[in-house]
Design an enzyme around this catalytic site. Structure first.
Site, PDB file in Angstrom:
ATOM      1  N   ASP A   1       0.025  13.310 -12.758  1.00 42.94           N
ATOM      2  CA  ASP A   1       0.723  12.835 -11.621  1.00 42.94           C
ATOM      3  C   ASP A   1       1.857  13.886 -11.160  1.00 42.94           C
ATOM      4  O   ASP A   1       2.662  14.457 -11.931  1.00 42.94           O
ATOM      5  CB  ASP A   1       1.142  11.541 -11.715  1.00 42.94           C
ATOM      6  CG  ASP A   1       1.403  10.854 -10.281  1.00 42.94           C
ATOM      7  OD1 ASP A   1       0.765  10.081  -9.993  1.00 42.94           O
ATOM      8  OD2 ASP A   1       2.128  11.308  -9.612  1.00 42.94           O
ATOM      9  N   ILE A   2       1.914  14.381  -9.741  1.00 43.94           N
ATOM     10  CA  ILE A   2       2.692  15.422  -9.468  1.00 43.94           C
ATOM     11  C   ILE A   2       4.239  14.792  -9.504  1.00 43.94           C
ATOM     12  O   ILE A   2       5.472  15.305  -9.437  1.00 43.94           O
ATOM     13  CB  ILE A   2       2.412  15.746  -7.980  1.00 43.94           C
ATOM     14  CG1 ILE A   2       3.259  17.119  -7.951  1.00 43.94           C
ATOM     15  CG2 ILE A   2       2.846  14.592  -6.937  1.00 43.94           C
ATOM     16  CD1 ILE A   2       2.395  17.693  -6.574  1.00 43.94           C
TER      17      ILE A   2
ATOM     18  N   ASN B   1      -4.025   0.874  -7.657  1.00 41.40           N
ATOM     19  CA  ASN B   1      -3.649   0.263  -6.443  1.00 41.40           C
ATOM     20  C   ASN B   1      -4.655   0.204  -5.503  1.00 41.40           C
ATOM     21  O   ASN B   1      -5.238   1.224  -5.285  1.00 41.40           O
ATOM     22  CB  ASN B   1      -2.472   1.185  -5.994  1.00 41.40           C
ATOM     23  CG  ASN B   1      -1.082   1.068  -7.163  1.00 41.40           C
ATOM     24  OD1 ASN B   1      -0.881  -0.271  -7.657  1.00 41.40           O
ATOM     25  ND2 ASN B   1      -0.617   2.137  -7.153  1.00 41.40           N
TER      26      ASN B   1
ATOM     27  N   GLU C   1      -1.509   5.022  -1.850  1.00 36.51           N
ATOM     28  CA  GLU C   1      -0.952   6.099  -0.875  1.00 36.51           C
ATOM     29  C   GLU C   1      -2.585   7.074  -0.724  1.00 36.51           C
ATOM     30  O   GLU C   1      -2.240   7.747   0.335  1.00 36.51           O
ATOM     31  CB  GLU C   1       0.171   6.965  -1.345  1.00 36.51           C
ATOM     32  CG  GLU C   1       1.312   6.152  -1.376  1.00 36.51           C
ATOM     33  CD  GLU C   1       2.563   7.086  -2.095  1.00 36.51           C
ATOM     34  OE1 GLU C   1       2.377   8.071  -2.663  1.00 36.51           O
ATOM     35  OE2 GLU C   1       3.711   6.480  -1.784  1.00 36.51           O
ATOM     36  N   VAL C   2      -3.050   7.412  -1.785  1.00 33.30           N
ATOM     37  CA  VAL C   2      -4.070   8.225  -1.769  1.00 33.30           C
ATOM     38  C   VAL C   2      -5.180   7.352  -1.900  1.00 33.30           C
ATOM     39  O   VAL C   2      -5.627   6.664  -2.581  1.00 33.30           O
ATOM     40  CB  VAL C   2      -4.015   9.309  -2.912  1.00 33.30           C
ATOM     41  CG1 VAL C   2      -5.554  10.228  -2.936  1.00 33.30           C
ATOM     42  CG2 VAL C   2      -2.645  10.115  -2.847  1.00 33.30           C
TER      43      VAL C   2
ATOM     44  N   HIS D   1      -8.215   5.973  -8.155  1.00 32.10           N
ATOM     45  CA  HIS D   1      -7.458   6.571  -9.178  1.00 32.10           C
ATOM     46  C   HIS D   1      -6.929   5.474 -10.197  1.00 32.10           C
ATOM     47  O   HIS D   1      -6.163   4.479  -9.681  1.00 32.10           O
ATOM     48  CB  HIS D   1      -6.621   7.412  -8.746  1.00 32.10           C
ATOM     49  CG  HIS D   1      -5.439   7.234  -7.879  1.00 32.10           C
ATOM     50  ND1 HIS D   1      -5.909   6.944  -6.540  1.00 32.10           N
ATOM     51  CD2 HIS D   1      -4.459   6.719  -7.868  1.00 32.10           C
ATOM     52  CE1 HIS D   1      -4.633   6.521  -5.852  1.00 32.10           C
ATOM     53  NE2 HIS D   1      -3.821   6.339  -6.661  1.00 32.10           N
TER      54      HIS D   1
ATOM     55  N   HIS E   1      -4.115   5.131 -12.838  1.00 34.62           N
ATOM     56  CA  HIS E   1      -2.796   5.620 -13.306  1.00 34.62           C
ATOM     57  C   HIS E   1      -2.785   5.212 -14.922  1.00 34.62           C
ATOM     58  O   HIS E   1      -2.892   4.040 -15.154  1.00 34.62           O
ATOM     59  CB  HIS E   1      -1.739   5.092 -12.592  1.00 34.62           C
ATOM     60  CG  HIS E   1      -1.575   5.015 -11.274  1.00 34.62           C
ATOM     61  ND1 HIS E   1      -0.629   6.002 -10.765  1.00 34.62           N
ATOM     62  CD2 HIS E   1      -2.158   4.413 -10.161  1.00 34.62           C
ATOM     63  CE1 HIS E   1      -0.697   5.942  -9.353  1.00 34.62           C
ATOM     64  NE2 HIS E   1      -1.553   5.263  -9.046  1.00 34.62           N
TER      65      HIS E   1
END
Ligand code: 5GP
Ligand code: ZN
Length: 115
Positions: free
Chosen positions: A30-31, A87, A95-96, A100, A102
């Protein structure tokens, strides 16, 4: 899908610190990490979130969840514990919109995901 940041990572159009990849999934750091270990695991197929999963995705998602264990071992957090989170939608803060997981760990995470 065009304009999807994670599809661009899948296609190597933008860089990511990739920790695992096969024909179905890719995992990268993760960025903006929220824990000492914060890796994102995604299917290569563009699926917006959990609501868009279909019966045909069963093998793909099973594969991804099993690989999450291997990545947790690779990251040395299998024994100390980790959290896998998806999420979904606005109230969850998604947000994306490319599904995905996490993978979080490497330190105590608190009792539950909180506000
Ligand atoms: P969400 O809030 O949708 O569940 O999580 C999106 C996650 O993607 C966030 O933790 C965010 O830091 C991460 N993220 C967003 N853009 C990028 C990017 O371009 N590269 C990487 N590696 N992570 C990203
Ligand atoms: Zn996508």
């Amino acid at each position: 899908m065009e304009d999807c940041i994670f599809c661009k990572i899948v296609k190597k159009e933008i860089p990511a610190d990739i920790v695992y990849e096969d024909d179905l999934i890719i995992a990268f750091e993760d960025i903006n990490p929220q824990a000492k270990v914060h890796t994102l695991i995604i299917p290569k197929e563009h699926i917006p979130n959990n609501l868009y999963l279909e019966g045909r995705h069963k093998t793909l998602i099973g594969h991804l969840i099993l690989k999450a264990n291997e990545i947790a071992k690779m990251k040395n957090i299998a024994q100390t514990g980790f959290r896998l989170i998806v999420n979904n939608g606005k109230d969850a803060g998604q947000e994306v919109f490319h599904i995905h997981w996490h993978l979080l760990g490497g330190e105590p995470l608190g009792r539950l995901v909180c506000k």
